[in-house]
Motif scaffolding. Structure first.
Motif, PDB file in Angstrom:
ATOM      1  N   ARG A 118       0.834  -1.210   0.000  1.00 57.27           N
ATOM      2  CA  ARG A 118       0.000   0.000   0.000  1.00 57.27           C
ATOM      3  C   ARG A 118       0.866   1.255   0.000  1.00 57.27           C
ATOM      4  O   ARG A 118       0.536   2.251  -0.660  1.00 57.27           O
ATOM      5  CB  ARG A 118      -0.925  -0.006   1.214  1.00 57.27           C
ATOM      6  CG  ARG A 118      -2.068  -1.001   1.132  1.00 57.27           C
ATOM      7  CD  ARG A 118      -3.121  -0.728   2.180  1.00 57.27           C
ATOM      8  NE  ARG A 118      -2.601  -0.876   3.524  1.00 57.27           N
ATOM      9  CZ  ARG A 118      -2.708  -1.988   4.246  1.00 57.27           C
ATOM     10  NH1 ARG A 118      -3.295  -3.056   3.710  1.00 57.27           N
ATOM     11  NH2 ARG A 118      -2.243  -2.056   5.468  1.00 57.27           N
ATOM     12  N   LEU A 119       1.947   1.209   0.748  1.00 59.81           N
ATOM     13  CA  LEU A 119       2.847   2.359   0.827  1.00 59.81           C
ATOM     14  C   LEU A 119       3.444   2.679  -0.542  1.00 59.81           C
ATOM     15  O   LEU A 119       3.446   3.838  -0.985  1.00 59.81           O
ATOM     16  CB  LEU A 119       3.957   2.064   1.841  1.00 59.81           C
ATOM     17  CG  LEU A 119       5.026   3.126   2.055  1.00 59.81           C
ATOM     18  CD1 LEU A 119       4.414   4.376   2.672  1.00 59.81           C
ATOM     19  CD2 LEU A 119       6.126   2.580   2.953  1.00 59.81           C
ATOM     20  N   LEU A 120       3.950   1.672  -1.224  1.00 59.12           N
ATOM     21  CA  LEU A 120       4.559   1.892  -2.538  1.00 59.12           C
ATOM     22  C   LEU A 120       3.505   2.274  -3.577  1.00 59.12           C
ATOM     23  O   LEU A 120       3.767   3.088  -4.469  1.00 59.12           O
ATOM     24  CB  LEU A 120       5.309   0.638  -2.982  1.00 59.12           C
ATOM     25  CG  LEU A 120       6.440   0.186  -2.049  1.00 59.12           C
ATOM     26  CD1 LEU A 120       7.168  -1.007  -2.650  1.00 59.12           C
ATOM     27  CD2 LEU A 120       7.408   1.309  -1.744  1.00 59.12           C
ATOM     28  N   ALA A 180      12.715   0.428   0.388  1.00 57.39           N
ATOM     29  CA  ALA A 180      11.776   0.251  -0.724  1.00 57.39           C
ATOM     30  C   ALA A 180      11.085   1.568  -1.064  1.00 57.39           C
ATOM     31  O   ALA A 180      10.902   1.905  -2.243  1.00 57.39           O
ATOM     32  CB  ALA A 180      10.742  -0.812  -0.373  1.00 57.39           C
ATOM     33  N   LEU A 181      10.717   2.327  -0.041  1.00 55.56           N
ATOM     34  CA  LEU A 181      10.054   3.607  -0.285  1.00 55.56           C
ATOM     35  C   LEU A 181      11.018   4.598  -0.933  1.00 55.56           C
ATOM     36  O   LEU A 181      10.637   5.336  -1.847  1.00 55.56           O
ATOM     37  CB  LEU A 181       9.507   4.177   1.021  1.00 55.56           C
ATOM     38  CG  LEU A 181       8.830   5.549   0.907  1.00 55.56           C
ATOM     39  CD1 LEU A 181       7.666   5.496  -0.078  1.00 55.56           C
ATOM     40  CD2 LEU A 181       8.348   6.024   2.277  1.00 55.56           C
ATOM     41  N   ALA A 188      18.733   5.754  -7.894  1.00 54.35           N
ATOM     42  CA  ALA A 188      18.144   4.845  -6.906  1.00 54.35           C
ATOM     43  C   ALA A 188      18.719   5.049  -5.514  1.00 54.35           C
ATOM     44  O   ALA A 188      18.032   4.833  -4.512  1.00 54.35           O
ATOM     45  CB  ALA A 188      18.351   3.391  -7.341  1.00 54.35           C
ATOM     46  N   ASP A 189      19.988   5.474  -5.450  1.00 51.72           N
ATOM     47  CA  ASP A 189      20.626   5.664  -4.150  1.00 51.72           C
ATOM     48  C   ASP A 189      20.681   7.136  -3.733  1.00 51.72           C
ATOM     49  O   ASP A 189      21.525   7.528  -2.919  1.00 51.72           O
ATOM     50  CB  ASP A 189      22.042   5.075  -4.157  1.00 51.72           C
ATOM     51  CG  ASP A 189      22.938   5.743  -5.210  1.00 51.72           C
ATOM     52  OD1 ASP A 189      22.401   6.495  -6.065  1.00 51.72           O
ATOM     53  OD2 ASP A 189      24.168   5.519  -5.171  1.00 51.72           O
ATOM     54  N   LEU A 224      13.913  11.637   2.724  1.00 53.25           N
ATOM     55  CA  LEU A 224      12.473  11.852   2.690  1.00 53.25           C
ATOM     56  C   LEU A 224      11.725  10.589   3.109  1.00 53.25           C
ATOM     57  O   LEU A 224      10.758  10.664   3.887  1.00 53.25           O
ATOM     58  CB  LEU A 224      12.038  12.270   1.282  1.00 53.25           C
ATOM     59  CG  LEU A 224      10.536  12.561   1.133  1.00 53.25           C
ATOM     60  CD1 LEU A 224      10.102  13.679   2.069  1.00 53.25           C
ATOM     61  CD2 LEU A 224      10.197  12.914  -0.312  1.00 53.25           C
ATOM     62  N   ALA A 225      12.150   9.442   2.628  1.00 49.60           N
ATOM     63  CA  ALA A 225      11.506   8.181   3.009  1.00 49.60           C
ATOM     64  C   ALA A 225      11.567   7.982   4.513  1.00 49.60           C
ATOM     65  O   ALA A 225      10.582   7.585   5.148  1.00 49.60           O
ATOM     66  CB  ALA A 225      12.174   7.009   2.283  1.00 49.60           C
ATOM     67  N   HIS A 226      12.714   8.267   5.104  1.00 51.07           N
ATOM     68  CA  HIS A 226      12.872   8.099   6.550  1.00 51.07           C
ATOM     69  C   HIS A 226      11.908   8.992   7.316  1.00 51.07           C
ATOM     70  O   HIS A 226      11.197   8.536   8.219  1.00 51.07           O
ATOM     71  CB  HIS A 226      14.314   8.407   6.953  1.00 51.07           C
ATOM     72  CG  HIS A 226      14.535   8.339   8.427  1.00 51.07           C
ATOM     73  ND1 HIS A 226      14.707   7.143   9.101  1.00 51.07           N
ATOM     74  CD2 HIS A 226      14.579   9.309   9.378  1.00 51.07           C
ATOM     75  CE1 HIS A 226      14.856   7.379  10.394  1.00 51.07           C
ATOM     76  NE2 HIS A 226      14.792   8.678  10.583  1.00 51.07           N
ATOM     77  N   PHE A 227      11.871  10.265   6.962  1.00 53.65           N
ATOM     78  CA  PHE A 227      11.043  11.199   7.716  1.00 53.65           C
ATOM     79  C   PHE A 227       9.551  10.971   7.477  1.00 53.65           C
ATOM     80  O   PHE A 227       8.732  11.182   8.379  1.00 53.65           O
ATOM     81  CB  PHE A 227      11.439  12.638   7.390  1.00 53.65           C
ATOM     82  CG  PHE A 227      12.786  13.020   7.930  1.00 53.65           C
ATOM     83  CD1 PHE A 227      13.060  12.911   9.288  1.00 53.65           C
ATOM     84  CD2 PHE A 227      13.790  13.456   7.088  1.00 53.65           C
ATOM     85  CE1 PHE A 227      14.306  13.234   9.795  1.00 53.65           C
ATOM     86  CE2 PHE A 227      15.036  13.789   7.581  1.00 53.65           C
ATOM     87  CZ  PHE A 227      15.304  13.680   8.946  1.00 53.65           C
ATOM     88  N   VAL A 228       9.197  10.526   6.267  1.00 58.49           N
ATOM     89  CA  VAL A 228       7.797  10.199   5.992  1.00 58.49           C
ATOM     90  C   VAL A 228       7.326   9.056   6.885  1.00 58.49           C
ATOM     91  O   VAL A 228       6.219   9.071   7.428  1.00 58.49           O
ATOM     92  CB  VAL A 228       7.618   9.835   4.501  1.00 58.49           C
ATOM     93  CG1 VAL A 228       6.319   9.064   4.276  1.00 58.49           C
ATOM     94  CG2 VAL A 228       7.618  11.095   3.647  1.00 58.49           C
ATOM     95  N   LEU A 229       8.184   8.048   7.053  1.00 57.53           N
ATOM     96  CA  LEU A 229       7.815   6.904   7.879  1.00 57.53           C
ATOM     97  C   LEU A 229       7.798   7.257   9.366  1.00 57.53           C
ATOM     98  O   LEU A 229       7.060   6.653  10.144  1.00 57.53           O
ATOM     99  CB  LEU A 229       8.777   5.745   7.619  1.00 57.53           C
ATOM    100  CG  LEU A 229       8.669   5.106   6.227  1.00 57.53           C
ATOM    101  CD1 LEU A 229       9.743   4.054   6.045  1.00 57.53           C
ATOM    102  CD2 LEU A 229       7.293   4.487   6.024  1.00 57.53           C
TER     103      LEU A 229
END
Length: 201
Positions: free
Chosen positions: A78-80, A141-142, A154-155, A162-167
């Motif tokens: 769902r997240l992706l 993955a996000l 990709a890296d 952003l992925a870290h803070f979103v989660l």
């Protein structure tokens, strides 16, 4: 055609049986945890309640904590999908904000057991820590999905940040009655930056 159907039918039945067993175990575990408390319920108690062996239980759930969180794969999907299947014109961050508010602030919807489930997790250190580790496992993955959607490598470190803070953003709502507003404000900072949110230094 008939040979193909015959070949795949047993596999379909096996998968359905495995899914039913997994669901039965997860349901039994949650019911017992809510009734008695997480630490007062053993693995054998859960296996007996679901009428399976402890060996079968461990085939589906490698650790006790996992019994409470049986939708890990679905959560990541769902997240992706929030990024990859967002409406045309919607930004990645707006899509992730919408996902967080829908799935993380009030994921229980009308489920009458959801408040009790939240209380169980929040009051049990092992479950609380496992939930956080599980959620942050989706970070890589996000980050890749964000990079793909924005045309970045990709890296790319910006996508990873952003992925870290979103989660992490939904954690700001923990223990707060105004969870929706709190998470919205966290995303406002991600979108606009701290210096544009308020005159605070």
């Amino acid at each position: 055609m008939s040979e193909t159907t015959g070949e795949h039918a047993p596999r379909g039945r096996r998968e359905r049986k495995k899914a039913a067993t997994r669901q039965s175990l997860a349901d039994a575990a949650l019911r017992l945890f809510l009734e008695r408390g997480y630490d007062q319920v053993g693995i054998r108690d859960i296996a007996d309640a679901a009428d399976v062996s402890t060996t079968t239980l461990f085939k589906h759930f490698p650790v006790k904590e996992a019994l409470v969180f049986d939708e890990d794969t679905d959560q990541e999907a769902r997240l992706l999908a929030a990024v990859r299947e967002r409406p045309q014109g919607q930004s990645v961050l707006a899509a992730l904000r919408e996902h967080a508010l829908h799935h993380r602030v009030n994921p229980g919807g009308a489920d009458a057991n959801f408040p009790a489930f939240v209380e169980l997790v929040e009051s049990t250190p092992a479950l609380r820590d496992y939930a956080q580790r599980m959620w942050l496992r989706h970070e890589t993955a996000l980050a890749h999905a964000i990079a793909e959607a924005t045309g970045a490598p990709a890296d790319d470190p910006d996508c990873a940040a952003l992925a870290h803070f979103v989660l992490e953003a939904p954690r700001t709502a923990r223990g707060r009655a105004d969870g929706h507003e709190t998470v919205t404000r966290a995303f406002n900072i991600l979108e606009r930056g701290w210096s544009n949110i308020s005159p605070r230094a």
